[in-house]
Design an enzyme around this catalytic site. Structure first.
Site, mmCIF file in Angstrom:
data_model
loop_
_atom_site.group_PDB
_atom_site.id
_atom_site.type_symbol
_atom_site.label_atom_id
_atom_site.label_comp_id
_atom_site.label_asym_id
_atom_site.label_seq_id
_atom_site.Cartn_x
_atom_site.Cartn_y
_atom_site.Cartn_z
ATOM 1 N N GLY A 60 -5.164 11.984 5.051
ATOM 2 C CA GLY A 60 -6.278 10.985 5.269
ATOM 3 C C GLY A 60 -6.536 9.807 4.323
ATOM 4 C CD GLN B 241 3.532 9.905 1.979
ATOM 5 O OE1 GLN B 241 4.203 10.431 2.880
ATOM 6 N NE2 GLN B 241 4.130 8.720 1.356
ATOM 7 C CG MET C 74 -1.672 1.275 1.468
ATOM 8 S SD MET C 74 -2.669 1.224 2.816
ATOM 9 C CE MET C 74 -3.482 2.716 3.091
ATOM 10 C CG LEU C 75 3.279 4.581 -2.361
ATOM 11 C CD1 LEU C 75 4.163 4.850 -0.912
ATOM 12 C CD2 LEU C 75 4.212 4.210 -3.576
ATOM 13 C CB ILE C 76 -0.673 7.594 0.127
ATOM 14 C CG1 ILE C 76 -1.732 6.775 0.743
ATOM 15 C CG2 ILE C 76 -0.978 8.940 -0.144
ATOM 16 C CD1 ILE C 76 -2.877 6.586 -0.184
ATOM 17 N N GLY D 223 -5.078 7.308 3.247
ATOM 18 C CA GLY D 223 -4.580 5.870 3.303
ATOM 19 C C GLY D 223 -5.838 5.368 4.278
ATOM 20 C CD GLU E 220 3.402 -10.181 1.225
ATOM 21 O OE1 GLU E 220 4.588 -10.116 0.766
ATOM 22 O OE2 GLU E 220 2.279 -10.551 0.308
#
Length: 388
Positions: free
Chosen positions: A239, A236, A229-231, A241, A264
């Protein structure tokens, strides 16, 4: 010896911190290309340039890796003020451009005019997949900004090529990142986009994404596991994420075949974000189902037991301590009452009360209470399983 030290000092001048040298950018307007204010830098570059995160052989090294904001069409340029071979004949510089080319998929350009032409085609870019959720974020500079979360898969035309460009960001912002094989149809992709206006047209900018792999669970269930997962850094702290994770949980919770949702090797930040989102969802469930906090807590403990591998010593211990922490509440209350009694009871009366609250006895009672609770929870879980 002095000559060697002098040589080392001169060579040291040609070492560059690759986290500083790599300049990333999401370009919406042609003027963004020359605007340093829109540039951001990696947190990590060790997977490309080694543990030291250093490139040798250049002064003033700048590795420009710019993307159009929506489709992520790419330009790669390497600039520097001087090269080590211009001063030392027998020393070779690192092949920095070659290292970057290893992770940037084919189709990028090295020409600014060509990149601007690609930027002009951004109006044709539309988010992939199915719209799951729309939300707004207030910005002091731009007012209300609108964002969308979409679910995509490999059947979406053009998505695989787009994903190849998108996942290059993982190398710079996730310490142990690795590329996935998107051809496997068990992958789900969740994408966040910002809607914005350019010359009266509605365009979309890539904000971040999440990949989820659907594992098979016998006999007819699946277990979605969050992989990465990446914003992206320009977005960033706003909010996104939490919005993404909540949308993903809602999506899978609506599917009867989903047994549970896992992650994971989750980072500490991800765990904190997940806790926040789930607590928020629990509060919403309380409001809709009109259940009190005590009942909601029991539901949480039951669901957590169902999702916990109790054969794993560490996970079992964490679960046990979490439940006992709640069960210990009444004992803590007794301790507070005892503290008050100290002020008004005679010594012999105080001894009598303290005897009733022996620490060892508390631990024994706590363990008994825990075993009873867990046994009750297991019966409920078995009943749920029989109805599934």
């Amino acid at each position: 010896m002095a000559a060697v030290n002098t040589m080392e000092k001169k060579l040291a001048e040609y070492k560059c911190d690759t986290n500083e040298a790599i300049c990333l950018k999401l370009v919406r307007f042609p003027e963004d290309v020359e605007d340093d204010g829109t540039t951001f830098h990696p947190e990590y570059s060790h997977q490309i340039f080694g543990d030291d995160e250093v490139a040798f052989g250049y002064k003033g090294l700048q590795i420009q890796l710019f993307y159009t904001a929506g489709n992520l069409s790419t330009i790669l340029k390497v600039k520097y003020s001087s090269k080590v071979t211009e001063t030392f004949d027998c020393v070779e510089p690192d092949e920095v451009e070659g290292k970057i080319r290893e992770i940037v998929p084919a189709g990028f350009t090295c020409n600014t005019d060509d990149f601007i032409s690609l930027l002009e085609k951004e109006a044709n870019f539309k988010p992939f997949g199915t719209l799951l959720h729309t939300y707004t974020v207030h910005s002091e500079e731009a007012g209300e900004l609108t964002y969308q979360i979409h679910k995509a898969d490999i059947t979406c035309p053009g998505f695989l090529e787009y994903h190849e460009r998108l996942q290059t960001f993982l190398m710079w912002f996730i310490e142990t990142a690795s590329f996935i094989d998107p051809d496997d149809d068990r992958w789900d992709f969740f994408l966040v986009f910002e809607k914005y206006n350019k010359d009266g047209e509605t365009l979309y900018a890539t904000v971040g994404y999440m990949t989820v792999y659907n594992y098979y669970v016998y006999p007819d269930k699946t277990r979605p596991r969050v992989s990465q997962m990446l914003i992206l850094p320009p977005f960033q702290g706003e909010g996104h994420g939490a919005q993404l994770l909540e949308a993903v949980h809602r999506f899978y919770c609506s599917l009867p075949k989903v047994q549970d949702i896992t992650a994971e090797d989750p980072s500490e930040n991800y765990v904190k974000l997940r806790d926040y989102v789930l607590l928020d969802m629990i509060k919403e469930a309380q409001d809709k189902s009109k259940i009190n906090k005590k009942h909601a807590r029991r539901v949480y403990e039951i669901l957590r037991l169902r999702a916990t591998d109790m054969s794993d010593e560490e996970k079992a211990r964490d679960y046990r301590l979490e439940v006992k922490k709640r069960l210990f509440g009444p004992y803590r209350k007794n301790q507070r009452e005892l503290a008050k009694l100290r002020k008004c009871l005679r010594p012999e009366e105080l001894v009598s009360h303290m005897g009733q609250m022996d620490t060892e006895t508390q631990h024994e009672e706590l363990e008994k209470s825990y075993q009873v609770v867990v046994e009750d929870y297991r019966r409920i879980i078995e009943r749920l399983a029989s109805q599934a």
